[in-house]
Scaffold this motif. Structure first.
Motif, PDB file in Angstrom:
ATOM      1  N   THR A 197      73.344 -11.162  38.946  1.00 40.58           N
ATOM      2  CA  THR A 197      71.975 -12.005  39.012  1.00 40.58           C
ATOM      3  C   THR A 197      72.465 -11.814  41.026  1.00 40.58           C
ATOM      4  O   THR A 197      72.211 -11.731  41.927  1.00 40.58           O
ATOM      5  CB  THR A 197      71.205 -12.545  38.607  1.00 40.58           C
ATOM      6  OG1 THR A 197      70.516 -13.290  37.535  1.00 40.58           O
ATOM      7  CG2 THR A 197      69.969 -13.559  40.164  1.00 40.58           C
ATOM      8  N   SER A 218      63.289 -13.309  38.562  1.00 40.43           N
ATOM      9  CA  SER A 218      62.449 -12.846  39.055  1.00 40.43           C
ATOM     10  C   SER A 218      63.031 -11.071  39.861  1.00 40.43           C
ATOM     11  O   SER A 218      64.221 -11.155  40.236  1.00 40.43           O
ATOM     12  CB  SER A 218      60.935 -13.235  39.453  1.00 40.43           C
ATOM     13  OG  SER A 218      61.034 -12.646  41.006  1.00 40.43           O
ATOM     14  N   PRO A 219      62.084 -10.181  39.776  1.00 35.37           N
ATOM     15  CA  PRO A 219      63.103  -8.767  39.816  1.00 35.37           C
ATOM     16  C   PRO A 219      63.071  -8.696  41.498  1.00 35.37           C
ATOM     17  O   PRO A 219      63.954  -8.681  42.095  1.00 35.37           O
ATOM     18  CB  PRO A 219      61.728  -7.967  39.748  1.00 35.37           C
ATOM     19  CG  PRO A 219      61.192  -8.203  38.434  1.00 35.37           C
ATOM     20  CD  PRO A 219      60.883 -10.181  38.781  1.00 35.37           C
ATOM     21  N   ASP A 220      62.580 -10.052  42.187  1.00 35.82           N
ATOM     22  CA  ASP A 220      62.343 -10.119  43.527  1.00 35.82           C
ATOM     23  C   ASP A 220      62.360 -11.261  44.008  1.00 35.82           C
ATOM     24  O   ASP A 220      62.369 -11.843  44.893  1.00 35.82           O
ATOM     25  CB  ASP A 220      60.646  -9.063  44.666  1.00 35.82           C
ATOM     26  CG  ASP A 220      59.612 -10.307  43.627  1.00 35.82           C
ATOM     27  OD1 ASP A 220      60.221 -11.401  42.760  1.00 35.82           O
ATOM     28  OD2 ASP A 220      58.093  -9.918  44.445  1.00 35.82           O
ATOM     29  N   SER A 259      60.914 -14.498  43.083  1.00 36.10           N
ATOM     30  CA  SER A 259      59.933 -15.182  43.940  1.00 36.10           C
ATOM     31  C   SER A 259      59.835 -16.153  43.042  1.00 36.10           C
ATOM     32  O   SER A 259      60.574 -16.624  42.144  1.00 36.10           O
ATOM     33  CB  SER A 259      58.451 -13.989  42.751  1.00 36.10           C
ATOM     34  OG  SER A 259      57.439 -15.360  43.033  1.00 36.10           O
ATOM     35  N   ASP A 273      63.920 -20.605  37.993  1.00 32.22           N
ATOM     36  CA  ASP A 273      63.359 -19.505  37.308  1.00 32.22           C
ATOM     37  C   ASP A 273      63.202 -18.503  38.618  1.00 32.22           C
ATOM     38  O   ASP A 273      62.577 -17.733  38.068  1.00 32.22           O
ATOM     39  CB  ASP A 273      61.572 -20.282  37.655  1.00 32.22           C
ATOM     40  CG  ASP A 273      61.474 -21.652  36.261  1.00 32.22           C
ATOM     41  OD1 ASP A 273      62.483 -20.880  35.283  1.00 32.22           O
ATOM     42  OD2 ASP A 273      60.980 -22.134  37.112  1.00 32.22           O
ATOM     43  N   TRP A 274      63.687 -18.992  39.810  1.00 27.39           N
ATOM     44  CA  TRP A 274      63.443 -17.864  40.361  1.00 27.39           C
ATOM     45  C   TRP A 274      64.888 -16.134  40.454  1.00 27.39           C
ATOM     46  O   TRP A 274      64.572 -15.411  40.903  1.00 27.39           O
ATOM     47  CB  TRP A 274      63.629 -17.849  42.207  1.00 27.39           C
ATOM     48  CG  TRP A 274      64.699 -18.956  42.565  1.00 27.39           C
ATOM     49  CD1 TRP A 274      65.464 -19.628  41.755  1.00 27.39           C
ATOM     50  CD2 TRP A 274      66.555 -18.078  42.428  1.00 27.39           C
ATOM     51  NE1 TRP A 274      65.899 -20.458  42.559  1.00 27.39           N
ATOM     52  CE2 TRP A 274      67.003 -19.529  42.890  1.00 27.39           C
ATOM     53  CE3 TRP A 274      66.902 -16.628  42.821  1.00 27.39           C
ATOM     54  CZ2 TRP A 274      68.110 -19.000  43.178  1.00 27.39           C
ATOM     55  CZ3 TRP A 274      67.448 -16.657  43.302  1.00 27.39           C
ATOM     56  CH2 TRP A 274      68.920 -18.080  43.343  1.00 27.39           C
ATOM     57  N   GLN A 275      65.741 -16.712  39.685  1.00 24.13           N
ATOM     58  CA  GLN A 275      66.763 -16.035  39.540  1.00 24.13           C
ATOM     59  C   GLN A 275      65.943 -15.101  38.368  1.00 24.13           C
ATOM     60  O   GLN A 275      66.992 -14.001  37.984  1.00 24.13           O
ATOM     61  CB  GLN A 275      68.054 -16.541  38.794  1.00 24.13           C
ATOM     62  CG  GLN A 275      68.844 -17.629  39.734  1.00 24.13           C
ATOM     63  CD  GLN A 275      69.566 -18.709  39.403  1.00 24.13           C
ATOM     64  OE1 GLN A 275      69.452 -18.739  38.090  1.00 24.13           O
ATOM     65  NE2 GLN A 275      71.009 -19.025  40.216  1.00 24.13           N
TER      66      GLN A 275
END
Length: 247
Positions: A215, A35-37, A39, A31-33
């Protein structure tokens, strides 16, 4: 039992690489991949195997885990190891992966809450003779997302230090700029990344496992204070301290 002849060993290793290559995931899986930052990303790892000058048998297997996004060291593991496999170009993973995997397994057993969510490998992933470098090998066997970041260009599959390549490097104006490394087949095998405004010399990023190339490049840039991403830089710093040198 005597060691198999070199030719038989290479065939065995090539077969193993081909088998494991089928398991590489070249897309984002966490999931974190997305996110723009980034997260949700809290821990990033770095691994390397370093050698003592003049000794090609004994080495130090190193793992560091840093917090993200502040990139502070949370965990370090350095173990002297005795290598059993010979060095053969294109098959570095068979020499190094077992010890790097052991370091990750020790961490998972002893302090599982510090296990990295992604591992930076000082070497290549898909940007490799058979599209299965050290970062891919470690990623598949560990099950963790891995990114290969090499400091020097591996001249492979038609990619070389041509005038065009040098002009592309010169065109990288600021940190985060990149260009694709395209093999003779037309496939993008990785990207050359200007990782910092402070350094005009690029690093070479390629997918290891469980992450997309875009990414991987974005994350590498996010983890760079200098030219080399901080997880790898911290591992290299440990290596130089052991040798009495400065980074």
């Amino acid at each position: 039992m005597s060691a198999p002849p070199a030719e038989d060993l290479l065939q065995q290793w090539e077969s193993e690489q081909a088998r494991l290559r089928q398991q590489v995931l070249e897309e984002d899986t966490e999931d974190w991949q997305g996110s723009p930052d980034f997260s949700g990303l809290e821990r990033v790892g770095g691994v390397d195997l370093s050698f003592i000058k003049g000794d090609d048998v004994n080495a130090c297997a190193q793992l560091v885990v840093l917090s993200y996004p502040d990139l502070q060291v949370l965990y370090e593991d350095s173990q002297m190891v005795t290598l059993t496999a010979p060095y053969i170009a294109g098959f570095l993973a068979f020499r190094e992966t077992p010890f790097l995997l052991e370091a990750l397994q020790r961490l998972k057993k002893n302090q599982p809450t510090l296990l990295p969510q992604v591992v930076f490998v000082d070497g290549n992933g898909l940007f490799h003779y058979r599209e299965f470098g050290l970062a891919c090998h470690l990623g598949v066997l560990s099950g963790l997302p891995c990114v290969g970041v090499a400091k020097n260009l591996l001249q492979v599959q038609g990619v070389n230090k041509s005038e065009e390549h040098q002009s592309q490097i010169a065109a990288l104006q600021r940190g985060g700029d990149s260009f694709p490394l395209i093999g003779a087949s037309g496939k993008v095998l990785g990207k050359a990344l200007r990782s910092s405004d402070k350094s005009s010399k690029p690093v070479y990023v390629s997918v290891g496992h469980k992450i997309s190339l875009d990414t991987a490049v974005r994350l590498t840039h996010a983890c760079c204070r200098y030219r080399v991403p901080e997880p790898i830089r911290q591992v290299l710093a440990c290596r130089l301290v052991a040798k009495g040198q400065k980074l």
